[in-house]
Write a protein that holds these residues in place. Structure first.
Motif, mmCIF file in Angstrom:
data_model
loop_
_atom_site.group_PDB
_atom_site.id
_atom_site.type_symbol
_atom_site.label_atom_id
_atom_site.label_comp_id
_atom_site.label_asym_id
_atom_site.label_seq_id
_atom_site.Cartn_x
_atom_site.Cartn_y
_atom_site.Cartn_z
ATOM 1 N N VAL A 31 0.863 -1.179 0.000
ATOM 2 C CA VAL A 31 0.000 0.000 0.000
ATOM 3 C C VAL A 31 0.899 1.227 0.000
ATOM 4 O O VAL A 31 1.795 1.338 0.838
ATOM 5 C CB VAL A 31 -0.911 0.023 1.241
ATOM 6 C CG1 VAL A 31 -1.734 1.298 1.289
ATOM 7 C CG2 VAL A 31 -1.810 -1.205 1.250
ATOM 8 N N ASP A 45 -4.229 -4.540 2.503
ATOM 9 C CA ASP A 45 -3.214 -5.007 1.562
ATOM 10 C C ASP A 45 -3.468 -6.457 1.153
ATOM 11 O O ASP A 45 -2.747 -7.002 0.322
ATOM 12 C CB ASP A 45 -1.837 -4.874 2.212
ATOM 13 C CG ASP A 45 -0.715 -4.842 1.199
ATOM 14 O OD1 ASP A 45 -0.993 -4.624 0.006
ATOM 15 O OD2 ASP A 45 0.432 -5.042 1.607
ATOM 16 N N TYR A 301 -4.386 -4.110 -3.446
ATOM 17 C CA TYR A 301 -4.710 -3.342 -2.236
ATOM 18 C C TYR A 301 -5.866 -2.405 -2.527
ATOM 19 O O TYR A 301 -6.160 -2.083 -3.690
ATOM 20 C CB TYR A 301 -3.509 -2.536 -1.717
ATOM 21 C CG TYR A 301 -3.040 -1.424 -2.638
ATOM 22 C CD1 TYR A 301 -3.722 -0.200 -2.709
ATOM 23 C CD2 TYR A 301 -1.917 -1.570 -3.440
ATOM 24 C CE1 TYR A 301 -3.311 0.815 -3.551
ATOM 25 C CE2 TYR A 301 -1.491 -0.567 -4.288
ATOM 26 C CZ TYR A 301 -2.192 0.620 -4.342
ATOM 27 O OH TYR A 301 -1.789 1.619 -5.179
#
Ligand SMILES: [Ca+2]
Ligand SMILES: [Ca+2]
Length: 452
Positions: A31, A45, A301
């Motif tokens: 991320v 994530d 993500y």
């Protein structure tokens, strides 16, 4: 519930011959950290063991053919049965979520998840960024007929009601049908049919994915809700390239308020099969006998960020809750425990001539014209004073103030507003206190600023 839309554009896109060079997608990226001056609001994530369901603390898994009591076929005509089966929705063990349609003919399963949080909304004067790094199902042509992956957001009042769409608002960050190399970004609002968002189409735009196709590679799909500009703006981009925007000025104030005035939005990820959008683009009912099973949407993500915050070490966002006891300097006061909501401390012992200093208070680019302070007073009858805001010096002219007498006790809290001379940029803020008599007259727990 994305709907059929943009029929002319869709028909044109459906006939395009798409040429691209397949590029091996990067399987996993962290991320991204917040850009300078931004802060992370929330992210997933999708880290975890292969076969695990997405984090139940973050996500609700929708199942069946509708919400309880909601529109049939999720309001779109899509035909699949959503499940919580890891075959349809699970982590891949390499940091991705996979949502996989499985079936054939007119019998399909797939998955749809939505965030538990339903409060994604920019603060006054700020920008909210919603972003996902996603590879669409890697399937094209007749084999892709009916595939309808989406990354989108619905206004929080929809949850539990299910019949107030589209007034509560829908932001389609990424939608795609039938394996076309194209991303659609759409706003739904107002009333349906018709209205300021031209329902059931919505206000949308689309473009091909930059570089490798949407199906063959990960791309970053971003939506921004910008309350730092007047009028406010909504923006859509792919891999940092903006392809759509909607301005507050494009619609009436009531429609905008109904869409943005509630607690915020929740996010959704799903792969539908069939329904109005893929059928409308194809020109016939989808899926068909040619549609293949088992091609997942892969999500690396999903993150939400907000602009603003302190612009210097030790600074503070003017629009956050600034604790009075966090002052960098003071005169004549002390900190003490408070029994106000949230606990912590308040500043007490405040009388005429006392002051509190706050460094690096960032008002941002949109001027703040309102001050609010959480105050209490156990002063005797007839005792009162002024709470004043000054910039740069405790002896500068006040930019705003309010008067306070007893609130019924030194821990009897109330929030008192005051208009201030509009202020933007970063400043040293002083709260100063003035009274025509010597007794203490106010306690302060916290304060904040807003546009109006
Ligand atoms: Ca990931
Ligand atoms: Ca406090």
């Amino acid at each position: 519930m994305p709907r059929s839309r943009l029929a002319v554009l869709c028909a044109a896109l459906a006939t395009l011959t798409v040429l691209f060079t397949p590029v091996a997608p990067v399987a996993h990226a962290a991320v991204p950290p917040p850009p300078a001056g931004w802060s992370l609001v929330w992210a997933d994530d999708f880290t975890g063991p292969a076969g695990a369901l997405p984090d139940a603390g973050n996500w609700i898994i929708d199942t069946g053919h509708s919400y309880p009591g909601g529109p049939a076929n999720w309001g779109t005509g899509e035909i699949q049965n959503y499940t919580a089966d890891p075959a349809n929705v699970s982590l891949d063990g390499s940091g991705n979520l996979r949502i996989t349609p499985i079936g054939g003919g007119r019998s399909w399963t797939s998955a749809r998840i939505e965030t538990r949080r339903a409060d994604f909304k920019p603060a006054d004067g700020r920008i909210l960024r919603i972003e996902g790094r996603i590879q669409m199902p890697n399937v094209t042509g007749d084999a892709a007929l009916g595939y309808w992956p989406a990354f989108w957001a619905l206004g929080s009042p929809f949850r539990g009601n299910y019949w107030n769409w589209p007034g509560i608002g829908e932001f389609d960050v990424m939608e795609n049908v039938n394996g076309l190399n194209s991303v659609w970004g759409v706003l739904h609002c107002g009333v349906a049919p018709g209205g300021p968002c031209n329902e059931f189409s919505g206000l949308g735009a689309s473009r091909t994915c930059p570089g490798a196709s949407c199906q063959s590679a990960f791309h970053t799909y971003r939506f921004e809700w910008d309350r730092s500009v007047t009028p406010n703006q909504l923006r859509w981009s792919v891999d940092g390239q903006q392809f759509h925007s909607v301005s507050q000025a494009q619609m009436d104030a009531t429609t905008w308020a109904n869409m943005t005035g509630h607690a915020g939005y929740f996010l959704l990820l799903n792969v539908a099969m069939g329904g109005a959008f893929p059928d409308g683009v194809a020109g016939f009912a989808t899926p068909t006998a040619a549609t293949v099973s088992g091609r997942p949407m892969v999500v690396d993500y999903v993150g939400v960020w907000q602009s603003g915050g302190p612009t210097q070490p030790g600074g503070v966002d003017a629009r956050s809750t600034i604790q009075a006891e966090s002052r960098q300097a003071q005169s004549g006061t002390f900190n003490e425990p408070t029994t106000d909501t949230g606990g912590g401390q308040n500043v007490g012992g405040i009388g005429n001539g006392d002051w509190l200093r706050f460094d690096g208070v960032n008002f941002g680019s949109v001027p703040a014209a309102q001050f609010r302070a959480r105050v209490a007073s156990g002063a005797a009858a007839g005792v009162s004073g002024l709470v004043q805001v000054r910039l740069g010096s405790p002896t500068a002219p006040p930019i705003g103030d309010f008067a306070l007498a007893s609130t019924g006790g030194w821990q009897s809290w109330r929030t008192v507003p005051a208009n201030i001379t509009p202020v933007a940029g970063t400043h040293t803020v002083y709260l100063t206190f003035s009274s025509g008599q010597p007794a203490d007259f106010v306690n302060v727990n916290w304060f904040t600023f807003s546009t109006n």
